[in-house]
Design an enzyme around this catalytic site. Sequence first.
Site, PDB file in Angstrom:
ATOM      1  N   SER A 256       0.930  -1.415   0.074  1.00  0.00           N
ATOM      2  CA  SER A 256      -0.320  -0.160   0.199  1.00  0.00           C
ATOM      3  C   SER A 256       1.250   1.060   0.088  1.00  0.00           C
ATOM      4  CB  SER A 256      -1.089   0.016   1.426  1.00  0.00           C
ATOM      5  OG  SER A 256      -0.391  -0.077   2.207  1.00  0.00           O
ATOM      6  N   LYS A 257       0.370   2.376   0.120  1.00  0.00           N
ATOM      7  CA  LYS A 257       1.107   4.076  -0.162  1.00  0.00           C
ATOM      8  C   LYS A 257       1.576   3.710   0.720  1.00  0.00           C
ATOM      9  CE  LYS A 257      -1.288   6.140  -3.465  1.00  0.00           C
ATOM     10  NZ  LYS A 257      -2.176   7.113  -4.289  1.00  0.00           N
ATOM     11  N   ARG A 258       1.855   3.708   2.307  1.00  0.00           N
ATOM     12  CA  ARG A 258       2.307   3.402   3.548  1.00  0.00           C
ATOM     13  C   ARG A 258       3.869   3.125   2.837  1.00  0.00           C
ATOM     14  NH1 ARG A 258      -0.595  -0.726   6.030  1.00  0.00           N
ATOM     15  NH2 ARG A 258       0.195  -2.423   6.114  1.00  0.00           N
ATOM     16  N   HIS A 259       3.898   2.037   2.258  1.00  0.00           N
ATOM     17  CA  HIS A 259       5.471   1.217   1.650  1.00  0.00           C
ATOM     18  C   HIS A 259       6.603   2.894   0.461  1.00  0.00           C
ATOM     19  CE1 HIS A 259       2.683  -2.463   2.194  1.00  0.00           C
ATOM     20  NE2 HIS A 259       3.868  -2.373   4.295  1.00  0.00           N
ATOM     21  N   GLY A 260       5.795   2.991   0.174  1.00  0.00           N
ATOM     22  CA  GLY A 260       6.547   3.870  -0.544  1.00  0.00           C
ATOM     23  C   GLY A 260       5.434   3.910  -1.774  1.00  0.00           C
TER      24      GLY A 260
END
Length: 485
Positions: A256-260
Amino acid sequence: MSEKVRTRFAPSPTGFMHVGNLRTALYEYLIAKSLGGTFVLRIEDTDQERKVEGAVDIIYHTLKKAKLFHDEGPDVGGEYGPYVQSERKDIYLPYAKQLIENDKAYYCFCSKERLDMLRENSDDIGAGYDRHCRNLSQEEVQEKLNSGIPYVIRQKMPLEGTTTFEDAVFGTISVDNSELQDQILVKADGYPTYNFANVIDDHTMNITHVVRGSEYLSSTPKYNLLYEAFGWQIPTYVHLPLIMGKNDDGSVSKLSKRHGATSFEDLINDGFLPEAIINYIALLGWAPKDNREMFTIEELIEHFSVDGISKSPAVFDYDKLEWFNGEYIKAMTTEQFADTAMPYFRQAIRTKELNWVKLASILQQRTTRLTQIPEKIAFFEEQPEYDKEMFVNKKSKTNLDNSPVMLKAAIEALDALPEWTHDSLHDSLMELAKTLEVKNGTVMWPVRIAASGMTVTPGGAVEILDILGREESMSRLKKGLAKLS
């Protein structure tokens, strides 16, 4: 069904293309092309509320940039069109009514309020519809239709037994029919649901291989029961493993976006090359037989096979992607790299015309992402303010006493050069070190600091002077000498 392999990529136009969707498109493309088949693009826009303006153009742009060229689709046509679901709206209802006639589906007239109440009063979070309209008499159904009561059409699931299907990756899977809910096939607005439209479109477009994420494994029995209800041949299913992201604590969870960056567009904006992204994504869930890592799209077509796809989740590793990117950059010619890097050169260097190929040559081996370039070369446009302490360097044996001596001698030697070339600059400064009986670095370090105002630069003193040119170089060296005085 046609014997020729036909795969389809059927994205919904809801925004940027996530790497999971891109991998699905890639594998569908590779399955089709490795078996001499056809790759179809279909736009699934039945969920009009989630449709994003411009998202279809993003799909075209992404596939083109990734070099996944479709043989049939909304923009190129083909004999099975239209290839946009909203333009196929009139196709679905007759099929749903055929199922009603064959007692495989039924009209459901339950209001939204009744369904909401069902959910509120149920202790089971996953509880579905209670099949209230499943056994209405023909007279009751006709009366409600005549009265204009809104309806949906639901699939009539078997209440006993199991449904079994084969998957090319996960093998034989069986599901108890008691777990299957009577899913909606056609909504009250006349649009088909995603699941129903999928089956109708795949059959009418002669799709032989259905490739999708493993999160759809639980929906597959519903698809199969539809194929069986119509008496149609079931396609080959290829379910792909999940793509996970690394969390800060070392654990993994769904990417997800929290990973990059998670979309193709975001990765491009982060300085990754399309070819490197595709090469890396191909290996997220597929292992080539010879364990090699670097593949062009043509080589992927040659080597790809479904039996190399893993059941285990794949972890998206940004460091590994950056390594791939660096290798692709290194493999370019200097001229190719200069062309590719030009937008990034121009971000930093707006007012000058430099020798871009020379600039590319000093950056190429040191660049793993294109976005690193502007910061590395900004000093060519404008020298930053710097402290004279930067002239002190233990390794080069320079200090505030000998640096002005070296710089003054370098200015005199360089000023006397008849021509300003890389070789003449190099030879002049090396000869100077020899004359002054010092290490080469003792001359080069002060020149490099005065020319760049930086301790870390792509290329050394000679390369920087060569790219800056005589006038700018001499001006900077004299300012450096003034700083030291």
